[in-house]
Design an enzyme around this catalytic site. Structure first.
Site, PDB file in Angstrom:
ATOM      1  N   SER A  64      50.718  15.734  26.751  1.00  0.00           N
ATOM      2  CA  SER A  64      50.569  15.780  28.152  1.00  0.00           C
ATOM      3  C   SER A  64      51.165  16.318  28.946  1.00  0.00           C
ATOM      4  O   SER A  64      52.352  16.680  28.681  1.00  0.00           O
ATOM      5  CB  SER A  64      50.526  13.914  28.433  1.00  0.00           C
ATOM      6  OG  SER A  64      49.548  13.271  27.639  1.00  0.00           O
ATOM      7  N   GLN A  65      50.619  16.756  29.961  1.00  0.00           N
ATOM      8  CA  GLN A  65      51.002  17.251  31.127  1.00  0.00           C
ATOM      9  C   GLN A  65      52.360  16.560  31.491  1.00  0.00           C
ATOM     10  O   GLN A  65      52.474  15.295  31.849  1.00  0.00           O
ATOM     11  CB  GLN A  65      50.176  17.630  32.228  1.00  0.00           C
ATOM     12  CG  GLN A  65      50.742  18.377  33.539  1.00  0.00           C
ATOM     13  CD  GLN A  65      49.587  18.466  34.648  1.00  0.00           C
ATOM     14  OE1 GLN A  65      48.603  18.109  34.385  1.00  0.00           O
ATOM     15  NE2 GLN A  65      50.023  18.665  35.789  1.00  0.00           N
TER      16      GLN A  65
END
Length: 213
Positions: A64-65
């Protein structure tokens, strides 16, 4: 498995980026400043490890970012010793953040390839979850319930009922809900049958897989 001065410098810049995007929880920022994100990624992505972006990992999944990881962690309001359930172990990066925050973490992964890889990898970095489980996140983990917090790191088309049922009174469920894009949603269990719900805008996640067998 190196973590060089260069990596630490890039990590410090990333933390400044997260602050500029509105992340305020000092404990979350401190946790993320310690974790060598580049080690959770394929080596060809090393130059990109400290950009605020999601990247592909094994089994058609993504890491994930960092902003998303920070945002979800902040919503959970983790306290030292909290018992947490993570749905979607993935690369183990979010797991490591929760462990750095002092939580006791139980984490479920649906993809066998990722489960095997991350189960071996996290202890090498010194991150020891209470349990990593290969299984169906939609069912939660009844035998360990109730939890202080539950975090879902994949897009759920609906909110699985078992996850709400496995929260303590006062417990928090952070879940991205939706099909194409997801709305970050927080549920707080106020009483046995009463939940407070709050939404926090659109995000994009890989889909949460259900065991249909």
């Amino acid at each position: 498995m190196e973590d060089t001065f260069k990596h630490k410098g890039l990590r410090a810049k990333l933390i400044e980026t997260l602050k500029s995007k509105g992340i305020k929880d000092v404990s979350v920022l401190n946790a993320m400043s310690k974790i060598p994100r580049h080690l959770f990624m394929d080596s060809s992505f090393l130059d990109h490890a400290y950009q605020d972006k999601a990247f592909p990992i094994a089994a058609d999944q993504t890491i994930s970012q960092p902003y998303t990881v920070a945002f979800q962690s902040e919503l959970l309001q983790v306290k030292q010793g909290d018992k947490l359930l993570e749905i979607g172990t993935g690369s183990g990066y979010q797991t490591a953040v929760l462990l750095e925050l002092g939580a006791k973490v139980f984490s479920i992964e649906r993809q066998q390839e990722l489960f095997k890889k991350t189960s071996k990898f996290l202890p090498k970095l010194g991150y020891r979850a209470k349990r990593l489980i290969f299984g169906d996140g939609y069912k939660g983990l009844q035998e360990e319930a109730p939890f202080d917090g539950i975090i879902v790191t994949a897009g759920a088309p609906f909110v699985p009922k078992p996850l709400l049922e496995q929260l303590k009174i006062g417990g928090r469920l952070v879940i991205p809900v939706g099909e194409e894009t997801q709305v970050m949603t927080l549920y707080i269990r106020k009483e046995e049958k009463t939940f407070e719900k709050e939404t926090f805008g659109d995000f994009r996640f890989v889909p949460l897989l259900e065991d249909k067998s």
